[in-house]
Design a protein around this motif. Structure first.
Motif, mmCIF file in Angstrom:
data_model
loop_
_atom_site.group_PDB
_atom_site.id
_atom_site.type_symbol
_atom_site.label_atom_id
_atom_site.label_comp_id
_atom_site.label_asym_id
_atom_site.label_seq_id
_atom_site.Cartn_x
_atom_site.Cartn_y
_atom_site.Cartn_z
ATOM 1 N N UNK A 95 45.964 -39.955 -40.091
ATOM 2 C CA UNK A 95 46.645 -38.844 -40.755
ATOM 3 C C UNK A 95 47.851 -39.064 -41.603
ATOM 4 N N UNK A 96 48.854 -40.128 -41.133
ATOM 5 C CA UNK A 96 50.297 -40.052 -41.533
ATOM 6 C C UNK A 96 50.056 -41.301 -42.458
ATOM 7 N N UNK A 117 34.281 -38.145 -40.025
ATOM 8 C CA UNK A 117 35.715 -38.452 -40.700
ATOM 9 C C UNK A 117 36.427 -36.813 -41.374
ATOM 10 N N UNK A 118 35.791 -36.692 -42.370
ATOM 11 C CA UNK A 118 35.800 -34.752 -42.550
ATOM 12 C C UNK A 118 36.121 -33.779 -41.256
ATOM 13 N N UNK A 119 35.579 -34.351 -40.423
ATOM 14 C CA UNK A 119 36.083 -33.257 -39.090
ATOM 15 C C UNK A 119 37.499 -33.860 -38.621
ATOM 16 N N UNK A 120 37.460 -34.624 -38.580
ATOM 17 C CA UNK A 120 39.023 -34.645 -37.452
ATOM 18 C C UNK A 120 40.127 -33.916 -37.616
ATOM 19 N N UNK A 121 40.141 -33.976 -38.806
ATOM 20 C CA UNK A 121 41.767 -33.355 -39.795
ATOM 21 C C UNK A 121 41.397 -32.684 -40.828
ATOM 22 N N UNK A 122 42.346 -30.947 -41.443
ATOM 23 C CA UNK A 122 41.588 -30.763 -42.356
ATOM 24 C C UNK A 122 42.474 -31.021 -43.845
#
Length: 184
Positions: A95-96, A117-122
């Motif tokens: 994320x970073x 991968x698109x479902x991991x975080x906004x």
């Protein structure tokens, strides 16, 4: 890997729920949790109150249910869980990563992997659906992107362009070319 982390891991602002009007700021650094509070009150006994600041180590914060409760009330339970995870050392390094690096990596992934991968975080969802990524994917999957193709992709979106089959693309390119000729 932790050396890649910025000094400030998280920062947020919030206002206590009614009837309080107090304003809070939370900052999570590599070493400590910092809470700042500004009393907002018309009552005379709070008129000269200076802003407060409270600092404690990650471990002390994990043992401090009072501060955790206050963060949950002001910032919400999801923020509290995120802060607790940071203090426990559960940091999402993916994320970073800088956006250009995630874009570079994502263009080599299979479509199913991009969808996952698109479902991991906004943040990753935004990157996986970005025009920049799909432009790169189209450019790497085509022998050549002509100016007409680029113009159509910009008009309909690179992701839509990628998923449109060749016959439909040829039809759209012909219609677009015909429309441009008629307008001149």
């Amino acid at each position: 890997m932790e050396a890649l982390l910025p000094e400030i891991l998280y920062e947020g602002n919030g206002q206590a729920p009614a009837p309080s009007k107090d304003f809070y700021q939370i900052q999570i650094t590599r070493e400590e949790v910092i809470m700042k509070c500004w009393k907002i009150s018309l009552r005379s006994e709070f008129r000269d109150t200076k802003p407060g600041e409270y600092k404690e180590s990650h471990q002390d914060f994990l043992d401090d249910s009072t501060t955790q409760f206050q963060i949950g009330i002001v910032f919400g339970q999801s923020t509290l869980e995120y802060v607790l995870n940071l203090c426990r050392g559960n940091i999402d390094f993916l994320e970073r990563l800088p956006e250009p690096l995630v874009l570079y990596i994502a263009k080599f992934l299979d479509l199913e992997d991009i969808a996952q991968l698109s479902q991991v975080s906004r943040t990753l969802e935004k990157i996986c659906n970005s025009e920049k990524l799909w432009e790169r994917i189209v450019e790497s999957s085509c022998d050549q992107v002509t100016p007409e193709m680029r113009s159509l992709a910009v008009a309909i979106g690179w992701k839509s362009f990628f998923f449109t089959n060749k016959l439909q693309l040829q039809l759209k390119l012909r219609r677009r070319k015909k429309g441009q000729q008629q307008s001149h």
